[in-house]
Scaffold this motif. Structure first.
Motif, short mmCIF file in Angstrom:
data_model
loop_
_atom_site.label_atom_id
_atom_site.label_comp_id
_atom_site.label_asym_id
_atom_site.label_seq_id
_atom_site.Cartn_x
_atom_site.Cartn_y
_atom_site.Cartn_z
N ALA A 1 0.85 -1.18 0.00
CA ALA A 1 0.00 0.00 0.00
C ALA A 1 0.89 1.23 0.00
CB ALA A 1 -0.89 0.01 1.23
N PRO A 2 0.53 2.27 -0.74
CA PRO A 2 1.36 3.47 -0.78
C PRO A 2 1.47 4.12 0.60
CG PRO A 2 -0.26 3.50 -2.56
CD PRO A 2 -0.63 2.37 -1.63
N THR A 3 2.56 4.84 0.82
CA THR A 3 2.67 5.63 2.03
C THR A 3 1.50 6.58 2.13
OG1 THR A 3 3.97 7.31 3.16
CG2 THR A 3 4.13 7.29 0.80
N THR A 4 0.98 6.75 3.35
CA THR A 4 -0.15 7.66 3.53
C THR A 4 0.29 9.03 4.02
OG1 THR A 4 -0.48 6.85 5.80
CG2 THR A 4 -1.74 5.76 4.05
N TYR B 1 -8.94 17.82 -5.83
CA TYR B 1 -8.62 16.54 -5.19
C TYR B 1 -7.67 15.73 -6.07
CZ TYR B 1 -13.00 17.70 -2.79
OH TYR B 1 -14.02 18.34 -2.11
N LEU B 2 -6.57 15.27 -5.48
CA LEU B 2 -5.70 14.29 -6.13
C LEU B 2 -5.94 12.97 -5.42
CD1 LEU B 2 -3.44 13.50 -8.11
CD2 LEU B 2 -1.81 14.03 -6.29
N VAL B 3 -6.44 11.96 -6.15
CA VAL B 3 -6.78 10.67 -5.58
C VAL B 3 -5.63 9.70 -5.85
CG1 VAL B 3 -8.46 8.79 -5.50
CG2 VAL B 3 -9.22 11.13 -6.06
N VAL B 4 -5.06 9.13 -4.78
CA VAL B 4 -3.93 8.23 -4.89
C VAL B 4 -4.43 6.79 -4.88
CG1 VAL B 4 -1.75 7.49 -3.87
CG2 VAL B 4 -2.45 9.89 -3.72
N GLY B 5 -4.11 6.04 -5.92
CA GLY B 5 -4.55 4.66 -6.04
C GLY B 5 -4.11 3.79 -4.88
N SER B 6 -4.93 2.80 -4.52
CA SER B 6 -4.68 1.97 -3.35
C SER B 6 -3.57 0.94 -3.55
CB SER B 6 -5.96 1.23 -2.94
OG SER B 6 -6.93 2.14 -2.48
N ILE B 7 -3.27 0.62 -4.79
CA ILE B 7 -2.27 -0.41 -5.05
C ILE B 7 -0.91 0.24 -5.26
CG2 ILE B 7 -1.57 -2.31 -6.56
CD1 ILE B 7 -4.49 -2.74 -7.23
N GLY B 8 0.00 -0.02 -4.33
CA GLY B 8 1.32 0.57 -4.43
C GLY B 8 2.21 -0.21 -5.38
N ASN B 9 3.39 0.28 -5.58
CA ASN B 9 4.37 -0.41 -6.42
C ASN B 9 5.76 -0.05 -5.94
OD1 ASN B 9 5.15 2.11 -7.69
ND2 ASN B 9 3.22 1.99 -8.79
N GLU B 10 6.76 -0.52 -6.64
CA GLU B 10 8.14 -0.33 -6.18
C GLU B 10 8.54 1.14 -6.10
OE1 GLU B 10 10.04 -2.68 -4.91
OE2 GLU B 10 8.31 -3.97 -5.21
N TYR C 1 -11.10 16.72 -10.17
CA TYR C 1 -10.41 15.55 -9.64
C TYR C 1 -9.27 15.15 -10.57
CZ TYR C 1 -14.04 14.61 -6.14
OH TYR C 1 -14.89 14.68 -5.07
N LEU C 2 -8.25 14.54 -9.98
CA LEU C 2 -7.13 14.00 -10.74
C LEU C 2 -6.72 12.70 -10.06
CD1 LEU C 2 -5.31 14.81 -13.16
CD2 LEU C 2 -3.71 15.79 -11.51
N PHE C 3 -6.34 11.70 -10.85
CA PHE C 3 -5.98 10.40 -10.30
C PHE C 3 -4.51 10.10 -10.57
CE2 PHE C 3 -10.51 10.30 -11.03
CZ PHE C 3 -11.01 9.62 -9.93
N THR C 4 -3.89 9.36 -9.64
CA THR C 4 -2.52 8.92 -9.85
C THR C 4 -2.34 7.55 -9.20
OG1 THR C 4 -0.19 9.56 -9.64
CG2 THR C 4 -1.58 9.97 -7.73
N GLY C 5 -1.43 6.77 -9.75
CA GLY C 5 -1.20 5.43 -9.23
C GLY C 5 -2.19 4.43 -9.80
N THR C 6 -2.15 3.23 -9.26
CA THR C 6 -3.02 2.14 -9.74
C THR C 6 -4.25 2.05 -8.85
OG1 THR C 6 -1.06 0.95 -10.50
CG2 THR C 6 -3.11 -0.30 -10.30
N MET C 7 -5.41 2.18 -9.46
CA MET C 7 -6.66 2.18 -8.71
C MET C 7 -7.18 0.76 -8.52
SD MET C 7 -6.96 5.46 -8.37
CE MET C 7 -8.65 5.69 -7.80
N ALA C 8 -7.51 0.41 -7.27
CA ALA C 8 -8.07 -0.91 -7.00
C ALA C 8 -9.45 -1.05 -7.63
CB ALA C 8 -8.15 -1.13 -5.49
#
Length: 210
Positions: free
Chosen positions: A108-111, A163-172, A128-135
């Motif tokens: 999970a990404p750092t909160t 709002y910047l929405v950070v996806g719930s699935i983290g990565n390296e 709204y703007l999205f970043t990362g991988t959304m579950a």
């Protein structure tokens, strides 16, 4: 004729990038070790502050610098009291994110960059703007959920985004002090006094579905 100075500069930057990556990895390892027993004492807090000062304060990374500023504020009087120790433990766990498990194979990404407390979300006319991988699924589907409720989708991070929405699935990337250009810029914009909020996908989904 070969430009030796340019070659040296390129080589230096290359090695600096590798050093920064190793240092960021080391910081996550140190923080994970400190929080393993679910407590942070004075000696651990002092060590962490000194280590960041020696290895990472030169990094242009708003998340690490945010961690350092909050840690410095707690230790400004030279004493980590019980309340500060509890707050620091929560802060450090935010920084490392949730570890991988057999049930949850992704990090999970750092909160830490997220707004705390998370804001109440509004839809009509909000950008709204999205970043990362959304579950939830493909980003296009996430954007449709927003526009169906009267919201707008931003093209890039700016003062116009709410709002910047950070996806719930983290990565390296989250493990190597590379939080993505959107999050870095959003932190900078937020700290300049603009109204942008950085929120988790989980908070966004709760606002949608309850």
């Amino acid at each position: 004729m070969v430009d030796l100075h340019q070659e040296f500069q390129k080589s230096r930057f290359f090695h600096e990038a590798r050093i920064e990556r190793r240092s960021a990895d080391a910081l996550i390892g140190i923080v994970t070790g400190i929080t393993a027993d679910n407590r942070v004492n004075q000696q651990e807090a002092d060590f962490l502050k000194a280590w960041i000062e020696q290895h990472l304060t030169y990094l242009d990374d708003p998340v690490i610098n945010l961690l350092y500023r909050r840690l410095s504020d707690m230790l400004q009087d030279g004493v980590l009291d019980t309340e500060e120790s509890t707050e620091l433990l929560a802060l450090l766990k935010q920084f490392t994110g949730e570890p991988r498990t057999n049930l949850h194979p992704f990090n999970a990404p750092t909160t830490l960059p997220l707004n705390d407390p998370a804001p109440e979300l509004q839809w009509s006319g909000r950008v709204y703007l999205f970043t990362g991988t959304m579950a939830y699924g493909p980003r296009k589907d996430c954007e449709t959920l927003v526009t169906d409720r009267g919201g707008l989708i931003g093209a890039s991070v700016s003062k116009k985004v709410h709002y910047l929405v950070v996806g719930s699935i983290g990565n390296e990337q989250w493990l190597h002090s590379s939080y993505g250009t959107k999050i870095k810029k959003a932190v900078d914009v937020r700290e300049s006094g603009a109204g942008i909020a950085i929120i988790s996908e989980a908070h966004w989904q709760r606002a949608l579905f309850g």
